[in-house]
Design a protein around this motif. Structure first.
Motif, PDB file in Angstrom:
ATOM      1  N   ASN A 303      66.999  30.092  23.457  1.00 42.55           N
ATOM      2  CA  ASN A 303      67.127  31.256  24.356  1.00 42.55           C
ATOM      3  C   ASN A 303      66.804  32.569  23.649  1.00 42.55           C
ATOM      4  O   ASN A 303      66.612  33.593  24.285  1.00 42.55           O
ATOM      5  N   SER A 304      66.742  32.507  22.325  1.00 40.89           N
ATOM      6  CA  SER A 304      66.522  33.785  21.616  1.00 40.89           C
ATOM      7  C   SER A 304      65.070  34.239  21.735  1.00 40.89           C
ATOM      8  O   SER A 304      64.768  35.419  21.604  1.00 40.89           O
ATOM      9  N   GLY A 305      64.169  33.280  21.963  1.00 41.46           N
ATOM     10  CA  GLY A 305      62.738  33.654  22.010  1.00 41.46           C
ATOM     11  C   GLY A 305      62.194  34.031  20.643  1.00 41.46           C
ATOM     12  O   GLY A 305      61.065  34.478  20.510  1.00 41.46           O
ATOM     13  N   VAL A 306      63.028  33.839  19.607  1.00 41.35           N
ATOM     14  CA  VAL A 306      62.597  34.207  18.247  1.00 41.35           C
ATOM     15  C   VAL A 306      61.896  33.017  17.594  1.00 41.35           C
ATOM     16  O   VAL A 306      62.400  31.897  17.625  1.00 41.35           O
ATOM     17  N   LYS A 307      60.713  33.252  17.054  1.00 39.70           N
ATOM     18  CA  LYS A 307      60.004  32.206  16.318  1.00 39.70           C
ATOM     19  C   LYS A 307      59.881  32.622  14.861  1.00 39.70           C
ATOM     20  O   LYS A 307      59.889  33.813  14.545  1.00 39.70           O
ATOM     21  N   LEU A 308      59.761  31.632  14.001  1.00 39.47           N
ATOM     22  CA  LEU A 308      59.498  31.912  12.588  1.00 39.47           C
ATOM     23  C   LEU A 308      57.985  32.125  12.470  1.00 39.47           C
ATOM     24  O   LEU A 308      57.211  31.168  12.385  1.00 39.47           O
ATOM     25  N   MET A 309      57.570  33.375  12.529  1.00 37.67           N
ATOM     26  CA  MET A 309      56.135  33.670  12.560  1.00 37.67           C
ATOM     27  C   MET A 309      55.476  33.235  11.251  1.00 37.67           C
ATOM     28  O   MET A 309      56.059  33.327  10.190  1.00 37.67           O
ATOM     29  N   GLY A 310      54.264  32.707  11.372  1.00 35.78           N
ATOM     30  CA  GLY A 310      53.594  32.172  10.188  1.00 35.78           C
ATOM     31  C   GLY A 310      53.936  30.721   9.951  1.00 35.78           C
ATOM     32  O   GLY A 310      53.470  30.114   8.986  1.00 35.78           O
ATOM     33  N   PHE A 311      54.753  30.152  10.877  1.00 36.11           N
ATOM     34  CA  PHE A 311      55.104  28.728  10.758  1.00 36.11           C
ATOM     35  C   PHE A 311      54.604  27.976  11.983  1.00 36.11           C
ATOM     36  O   PHE A 311      54.532  28.528  13.081  1.00 36.11           O
ATOM     37  N   GLY A 312      54.294  26.709  11.798  1.00 39.07           N
ATOM     38  CA  GLY A 312      53.869  25.854  12.909  1.00 39.07           C
ATOM     39  C   GLY A 312      52.378  25.944  13.133  1.00 39.07           C
ATOM     40  O   GLY A 312      51.742  26.935  12.769  1.00 39.07           O
ATOM     41  N   HIS A 313      51.824  24.885  13.724  1.00 40.40           N
ATOM     42  CA  HIS A 313      50.379  24.877  13.985  1.00 40.40           C
ATOM     43  C   HIS A 313      50.067  23.746  14.960  1.00 40.40           C
ATOM     44  O   HIS A 313      50.696  22.689  14.910  1.00 40.40           O
ATOM     45  N   ARG A 314      49.098  23.980  15.852  1.00 39.96           N
ATOM     46  CA  ARG A 314      48.732  22.943  16.814  1.00 39.96           C
ATOM     47  C   ARG A 314      48.162  21.710  16.105  1.00 39.96           C
ATOM     48  O   ARG A 314      48.400  20.587  16.514  1.00 39.96           O
ATOM     49  N   VAL A 315      47.440  21.933  15.031  1.00 39.35           N
ATOM     50  CA  VAL A 315      46.785  20.796  14.370  1.00 39.35           C
ATOM     51  C   VAL A 315      47.531  20.362  13.112  1.00 39.35           C
ATOM     52  O   VAL A 315      47.824  19.191  12.916  1.00 39.35           O
ATOM     53  N   TYR A 316      47.890  21.298  12.250  1.00 39.02           N
ATOM     54  CA  TYR A 316      48.553  20.907  10.991  1.00 39.02           C
ATOM     55  C   TYR A 316      49.972  20.443  11.268  1.00 39.02           C
ATOM     56  O   TYR A 316      50.797  21.199  11.768  1.00 39.02           O
ATOM     57  N   LYS A 317      50.232  19.204  10.984  1.00 33.43           N
ATOM     58  CA  LYS A 317      51.619  18.684  11.025  1.00 33.43           C
ATOM     59  C   LYS A 317      51.998  18.354   9.591  1.00 33.43           C
ATOM     60  O   LYS A 317      52.765  17.482   9.298  1.00 33.43           O
ATOM     61  N   ASN A 318      51.408  19.122   8.687  1.00 29.74           N
ATOM     62  CA  ASN A 318      51.677  19.074   7.270  1.00 29.74           C
ATOM     63  C   ASN A 318      51.382  20.479   6.769  1.00 29.74           C
ATOM     64  O   ASN A 318      51.012  21.362   7.550  1.00 29.74           O
ATOM     65  N   TYR A 319      51.479  20.701   5.491  1.00 33.77           N
ATOM     66  CA  TYR A 319      51.294  22.050   4.965  1.00 33.77           C
ATOM     67  C   TYR A 319      49.845  22.516   5.183  1.00 33.77           C
ATOM     68  O   TYR A 319      48.913  21.822   4.808  1.00 33.77           O
ATOM     69  N   ASP A 320      49.638  23.659   5.759  1.00 34.49           N
ATOM     70  CA  ASP A 320      48.306  24.247   5.933  1.00 34.49           C
ATOM     71  C   ASP A 320      47.733  24.506   4.534  1.00 34.49           C
ATOM     72  O   ASP A 320      48.321  25.274   3.761  1.00 34.49           O
ATOM     73  N   PRO A 321      46.622  23.854   4.173  1.00 35.45           N
ATOM     74  CA  PRO A 321      46.101  24.026   2.811  1.00 35.45           C
ATOM     75  C   PRO A 321      45.802  25.488   2.484  1.00 35.45           C
ATOM     76  O   PRO A 321      45.866  25.910   1.338  1.00 35.45           O
ATOM     77  N   ARG A 322      45.512  26.277   3.508  1.00 32.06           N
ATOM     78  CA  ARG A 322      45.220  27.705   3.276  1.00 32.06           C
ATOM     79  C   ARG A 322      46.488  28.450   2.875  1.00 32.06           C
ATOM     80  O   ARG A 322      46.452  29.398   2.111  1.00 32.06           O
ATOM     81  N   ALA A 323      47.629  27.989   3.420  1.00 29.25           N
ATOM     82  CA  ALA A 323      48.905  28.654   3.082  1.00 29.25           C
ATOM     83  C   ALA A 323      49.225  28.428   1.612  1.00 29.25           C
ATOM     84  O   ALA A 323      49.687  29.330   0.919  1.00 29.25           O
TER      85      ALA A 323
END
Ligand code: SDX
Length: 436
Positions: A303-323
């Motif tokens: 309900n907070s609508g707060v996301k951890l920005m810079g986290f999550g990805h539609r395709v990467y379900k592992n660490y984004d190599p660019r990160a």
């Protein structure tokens, strides 16, 4: 595309006739089921809002393995390109399919360098904006406005026009981004200086003033060039799909790229780097690392609508190599600039550590993406926060162009025109206003 000897068979429980659907294999990655004849034969559409299970095209440019956290530009792993190449080599690779040799690199770089100026009239567009306009609002306008000048490269179906438009866009984006920035700080525009590198020229246009010479720091030049490489392309993401769909109408390349800039601005996409840095700043104000637990509770509260920005990805379900590469760049740049105790970097690493051990994130396979650390690096090298997404757009322009040109160069391409499941009102008659 290689036809698979496996077919998909669609059957209906109401006894409607079955339908065989061909399957195609790529070089690597998931096969595709060809549904192009589905509507013609069944009168039914597929339904996939957000395109979670839909391949919109076939491409030879970028491959992502989301489960392994791998990213390849034309087959080359991003980790090798980020260390062994520079952005000009990466642009050549994305546009023409291979890394340049020394002579090709020199010739390509010279062509880009010779197009870094924009028409002198363009500066008058900026006067129409408020000084506090967001740089992405300005950039969206300026990129679209390029089509008002370069009439000799607006025919997207002419390969020569596509080629010169590609060089012009790659060359002029840094100049336009720097102009958008200078306008917001009330400083005069700085013309490109063509004996500098691509990244060095950009830094000078951003931070030099007519009053004194600007010395490009090799540390910053190298960090920025790597940031450009890491953001250069990323398969069929939202802004690239926007560019493809926009370009499929036959509009000119500048208008199609302006559509990509507009889409990238969103906080769920390229705008996340700015949003992430603002999020870190807010947590810092709340009390820093000591308040991370409280912030994470907000994130996990739907309900907070707060996301951890810079986290999550539609395709990467592992660490984004660019990160990973961005975090290394963060570390190097902060150390070289004597900012190793940067509180936001420490806060970001603490957030990452906590998130990667928290079941909410683990269960959803949420990892840092390219935007998590990019803001910290850019802030460390002096880029103002509102410019972060404009830098992303600058770097992604070559990917957008490569994808657009690949589509236009495909003899089979058609204008993109998705359908819908209509759930609105059936036919009804208009009543005279007195009876409504
Ligand atoms: C980029 O596509 C690309 O390639 C993009 C990009 C590129 O180079 O072009 O990689 C660049 O845009 C990177 C992404 C930058 N955006 C952000 O960092 C914004 C925060 N991330 C989220 O908004 C989200 O993760 C997306 C938009 C990136 C992905 O969204 P999806 O694939 O639609 O996933 P989802 O929203 O369905 O999330 C699945 C679950 C949901 O929870 P449940 O409904 O299952 O309970 O995970 C949750 C989401 O609420 N979730 C998050 C979260 N991201 C997803 N919860 C908290 N914080 C987050 N960041």
């Amino acid at each position: 595309m290689t036809p698979s000897d496996v077919k998909a068979t669609l059957s209906f429980s109401d006894g409607s006739p079955n339908m065989d659907l061909p399957i195609y294999k790529g070089t690597v990655g998931p096969d595709v089921i060809d549904i192009r004849k589905l509507y013609g034969q069944t009168g039914k559409f597929t339904y996939d809002p957000g395109f979670l299970s839909t391949a919109s095209c076939n491409s030879t440019i970028t491959y992502i393995d989301g489960d392994k956290g791998e990213l390849l530009y034309r087959g080359y792993p991003i980790e090798q390109l980020a260390v062994g190449c520079d952005y000009m080599e990466t642009c050549h690779l994305l546009l023409y399919g291979d890394l340049p040799n020394a002579e090709q690199k020199a010739s390509f770089t010279a062509r880009v360098t010779n197009h870094t100026m924009v028409n002198e009239q363009m500066q008058f567009f900026l006067r129409g904006f408020r000084r506090d306009a967001h740089p992405m609002a300005v950039l969206t306008g300026l990129v679209g406005a390029l089509s008002a000048f370069y009439h000799d490269s607006t025919d997207i179906n002419n390969p020569e026009h596509r080629e010169i438009a590609a060089i012009r866009l790659i060359a002029k984006m840094p100049t336009l981004v720097a102009m958008a920035y200078k306008y917001t700080v009330g400083q005069p525009y700085i013309y490109p200086k063509n004996d500098l590198s691509y990244a060095g020229n950009f830094m000078r246009m951003m931070f030099a003033t007519p009053c004194e010479e600007y010395k490009v720091s090799p540390v910053i030049e190298r960090a920025l060039d790597r940031i450009f490489i890491l953001h250069a392309d990323h398969e069929q993401n939202a802004s690239t799909s926007t560019v493809r769909l926009c370009g499929s109408s036959g509009t000119n390349p500048f208008a199609a790229i302006a559509a990509g800039v507009a889409c990238l601005w969103g906080p769920a996409h390229g705008g996340a780097n700015e949003a992430c840095l603002n999020m870190l700043g807010d947590i810092q104000k709340m009390g820093g690392v000591a308040k991370v637990g409280e912030f994470m509770n907000q994130v996990k509260d739907k309900n907070s609508g707060v996301k951890l920005m810079g986290f999550g990805h539609r395709v990467y379900k592992n660490y984004d190599p660019r990160a990973k590469l961005m975090r290394e760049t963060c570390y190097e740049v902060l150390n070289e600039l004597g900012l190793q105790n940067d509180p936001l970097f420490k806060l970001a690493m603490e957030l990452e550590k906590i998130a990667l051990e928290d079941d909410y994130f683990v269960a959803r396979k949420l990892y840092p993406n390219v935007d998590f650390y990019s803001g910290i690096v850019q802030r460390a090298i002096g880029i103002p926060v509102p410019l972060f997404t404009a830098i992303f757009a600058l770097a992604r322009t070559v990917g957008w162009i490569a994808q657009l040109n690949e589509m236009i160069g495909d003899p089979e391409y058609k204008i993109g025109r998705p359908r819908q499941l209509f759930v609105g009102s059936p036919t009804r008659d208009v009543k005279p206003i007195g009876q409504r």
